[in-house]
Design a protein around this motif. Structure first.
Motif, mmCIF file in Angstrom:
data_model
loop_
_atom_site.group_PDB
_atom_site.id
_atom_site.type_symbol
_atom_site.label_atom_id
_atom_site.label_comp_id
_atom_site.label_asym_id
_atom_site.label_seq_id
_atom_site.Cartn_x
_atom_site.Cartn_y
_atom_site.Cartn_z
ATOM 1 N N ASP A 168 0.828 -1.206 0.000
ATOM 2 C CA ASP A 168 0.000 0.000 0.000
ATOM 3 C C ASP A 168 0.863 1.256 0.000
ATOM 4 N N GLU A 169 2.091 1.140 0.458
ATOM 5 C CA GLU A 169 3.007 2.277 0.505
ATOM 6 C C GLU A 169 3.725 2.527 -0.827
ATOM 7 N N MET A 170 3.571 1.597 -1.774
ATOM 8 C CA MET A 170 4.261 1.716 -3.062
ATOM 9 C C MET A 170 3.523 2.690 -3.963
ATOM 10 N N THR A 171 4.128 3.828 -4.185
ATOM 11 C CA THR A 171 3.558 4.825 -5.084
ATOM 12 C C THR A 171 4.089 4.586 -6.494
ATOM 13 N N GLU A 172 3.468 5.247 -7.441
ATOM 14 C CA GLU A 172 3.963 5.146 -8.819
ATOM 15 C C GLU A 172 5.387 5.682 -8.909
ATOM 16 N N GLN A 173 5.679 6.746 -8.179
ATOM 17 C CA GLN A 173 7.031 7.323 -8.188
ATOM 18 C C GLN A 173 8.060 6.315 -7.665
ATOM 19 N N LEU A 174 7.738 5.603 -6.582
ATOM 20 C CA LEU A 174 8.658 4.599 -6.049
ATOM 21 C C LEU A 174 8.837 3.434 -7.034
ATOM 22 N N ALA A 175 7.745 3.013 -7.662
ATOM 23 C CA ALA A 175 7.837 1.931 -8.647
ATOM 24 C C ALA A 175 8.733 2.347 -9.812
ATOM 25 N N ARG A 176 8.623 3.586 -10.238
ATOM 26 C CA ARG A 176 9.468 4.080 -11.329
ATOM 27 C C ARG A 176 10.942 4.136 -10.909
ATOM 28 N N ARG A 177 11.206 4.372 -9.651
ATOM 29 C CA ARG A 177 12.598 4.356 -9.168
ATOM 30 C C ARG A 177 13.207 2.959 -9.307
ATOM 31 N N ILE A 178 12.399 1.936 -9.064
ATOM 32 C CA ILE A 178 12.882 0.553 -9.244
ATOM 33 C C ILE A 178 13.264 0.336 -10.699
ATOM 34 N N ILE A 179 12.414 0.780 -11.608
ATOM 35 C CA ILE A 179 12.672 0.597 -13.037
ATOM 36 C C ILE A 179 13.913 1.377 -13.464
ATOM 37 N N GLU A 180 14.063 2.591 -12.976
ATOM 38 C CA GLU A 180 15.251 3.385 -13.303
ATOM 39 C C GLU A 180 16.517 2.717 -12.769
ATOM 40 N N PHE A 181 16.452 2.195 -11.552
ATOM 41 C CA PHE A 181 17.606 1.526 -10.944
ATOM 42 C C PHE A 181 18.022 0.313 -11.770
ATOM 43 N N ARG A 182 17.064 -0.514 -12.166
ATOM 44 C CA ARG A 182 17.403 -1.760 -12.868
ATOM 45 C C ARG A 182 17.907 -1.523 -14.283
ATOM 46 N N ARG A 183 17.599 -0.361 -14.874
ATOM 47 C CA ARG A 183 18.128 -0.049 -16.209
ATOM 48 C C ARG A 183 19.655 0.015 -16.184
ATOM 49 N N ASP A 184 20.196 0.612 -15.136
ATOM 50 C CA ASP A 184 21.639 0.761 -15.015
ATOM 51 C C ASP A 184 22.308 -0.440 -14.365
ATOM 52 N N SER A 185 21.601 -1.059 -13.432
ATOM 53 C CA SER A 185 22.187 -2.153 -12.668
ATOM 54 C C SER A 185 21.094 -3.127 -12.249
ATOM 55 N N PRO A 186 20.890 -4.208 -13.021
ATOM 56 C CA PRO A 186 19.839 -5.164 -12.653
ATOM 57 C C PRO A 186 20.040 -5.686 -11.231
ATOM 58 N N PHE A 187 18.946 -5.960 -10.574
ATOM 59 C CA PHE A 187 18.996 -6.494 -9.213
ATOM 60 C C PHE A 187 19.629 -7.881 -9.247
ATOM 61 N N LYS A 188 20.611 -8.097 -8.371
ATOM 62 C CA LYS A 188 21.250 -9.412 -8.271
ATOM 63 C C LYS A 188 20.636 -10.236 -7.138
ATOM 64 N N THR A 189 20.169 -9.551 -6.092
ATOM 65 C CA THR A 189 19.480 -10.192 -4.977
ATOM 66 C C THR A 189 18.295 -9.313 -4.593
ATOM 67 N N VAL A 190 17.332 -9.872 -3.879
ATOM 68 C CA VAL A 190 16.184 -9.063 -3.449
ATOM 69 C C VAL A 190 16.612 -7.993 -2.452
ATOM 70 N N ALA A 191 17.707 -8.223 -1.758
ATOM 71 C CA ALA A 191 18.205 -7.223 -0.804
ATOM 72 C C ALA A 191 18.693 -5.960 -1.511
ATOM 73 N N ASP A 192 18.992 -6.060 -2.802
ATOM 74 C CA ASP A 192 19.436 -4.876 -3.560
ATOM 75 C C ASP A 192 18.372 -3.786 -3.594
ATOM 76 N N ILE A 193 17.117 -4.121 -3.316
ATOM 77 C CA ILE A 193 16.056 -3.121 -3.295
ATOM 78 C C ILE A 193 16.382 -2.010 -2.291
ATOM 79 N N MET A 194 17.164 -2.353 -1.277
ATOM 80 C CA MET A 194 17.537 -1.370 -0.252
ATOM 81 C C MET A 194 18.442 -0.279 -0.826
ATOM 82 N N LYS A 195 19.037 -0.502 -1.976
ATOM 83 C CA LYS A 195 19.918 0.475 -2.618
ATOM 84 C C LYS A 195 19.142 1.550 -3.365
#
Length: 164
Positions: A84-111
Motif C-alpha cells: 500500500d506504501e508503493m507509489t507510482e514514483q517509487l515503482a518508477r525508481r525501481i525501473i530506473e535503478f534496474r536499467r543501469d544495474s539489474p537487481f542481483k538479490t532481493v536485498a538490492d532493493i535497499m539500494k
C-alpha cells in the motif's frame, strides 16, 4: 476468481459457483475448481469481461506458483501491487535503478532511494530471476499477418502455445 479456483460450492460475496451462477448461464458450465491453466480462462470467470481481460492479461500469469514479483522485469502497475506504501514514483525508481544495474538479490532493493524501510517488507514478495516467460510474436508479409503466443519454462519446455 477465488470461487473459480476453490473446490467448494459456497459462493463468496459477489462471487459465483455452479448452482447460483454458472448453471444459470445460457450455455451452462461449472467452475474449474483448480488454478487457471492460461490467462484466456479468465474469460470464463464471472465478471471478467473482455474489457477487464484486455487490461489485466499482460500483467498476470497463471504460471507463477510462488507468487513472487520479479524486480528486474515487472512493470510499474505490478510493482505498485507489492505494498500500500508503493507509489507510482517509487515503482518508477525501481525501473530506473534496474536499467543501469539489474537487481542481483532481493536485498538490492535497499539500494534504491526511498526503500530504506519499505525494502524490508518487499523482500519476501519479490525475486530477481524468472524461469517462465511469455512470448508473443507477430509476422507480416504483404497482406498476410500471423500472431502467436507461447509460455515457455526453462528446463520443462512449452507450457502453452496458440496461434491467434
Amino acid at each position: 476468481l477465488a470461487d473459480w479456483i476453490d473446490s467448494d460450492g459456497e459462493p463468496r460475496a459477489y462471487g459465483g459457483e455452479a448452482p447460483d451462477y454458472y448453471s444459470t448461464l445460457p450455455k451452462p458450465y461449472a467452475p474449474a475448481n483448480r488454478y487457471l491453466e492460461s490467462t484466456d480462462e479468465l474469460l470464463m470467470v464471472k465478471d471478467y469481461t473482455p474489457e477487464v481481460f484486455t487490461k489485466i492479461s499482460p500483467l498476470v500469469s497463471p504460471y507463477n506458483a510462488a507468487g513472487l514479483i520479479n524486480l528486474n522485469t515487472a512493470p510499474v502497475e505490478v510493482l505498485m501491487t507489492l505494498s500500500d506504501e508503493m507509489t507510482e514514483q517509487l515503482a518508477r525508481r525501481i525501473i530506473e535503478f534496474r536499467r543501469d544495474s539489474p537487481f542481483k538479490t532481493v536485498a538490492d532493493i535497499m539500494k534504491v532511494s526511498g526503500f530504506e524501510k519499505l525494502g524490508f517488507e518487499l523482500q519476501d514478495k519479490t525475486t530477481v530471476t524468472s524461469d517462465t516467460f511469455r512470448i508473443y510474436s507477430r509476422a507480416a508479409s504483404g497482406e498476410i499477418t500471423r500472431e502467436a503466443e507461447a509460455v515457455y519454462r526453462l528446463k520443462t519446455g512449452f507450457l502453452y502455445w496458440r496461434e491467434m
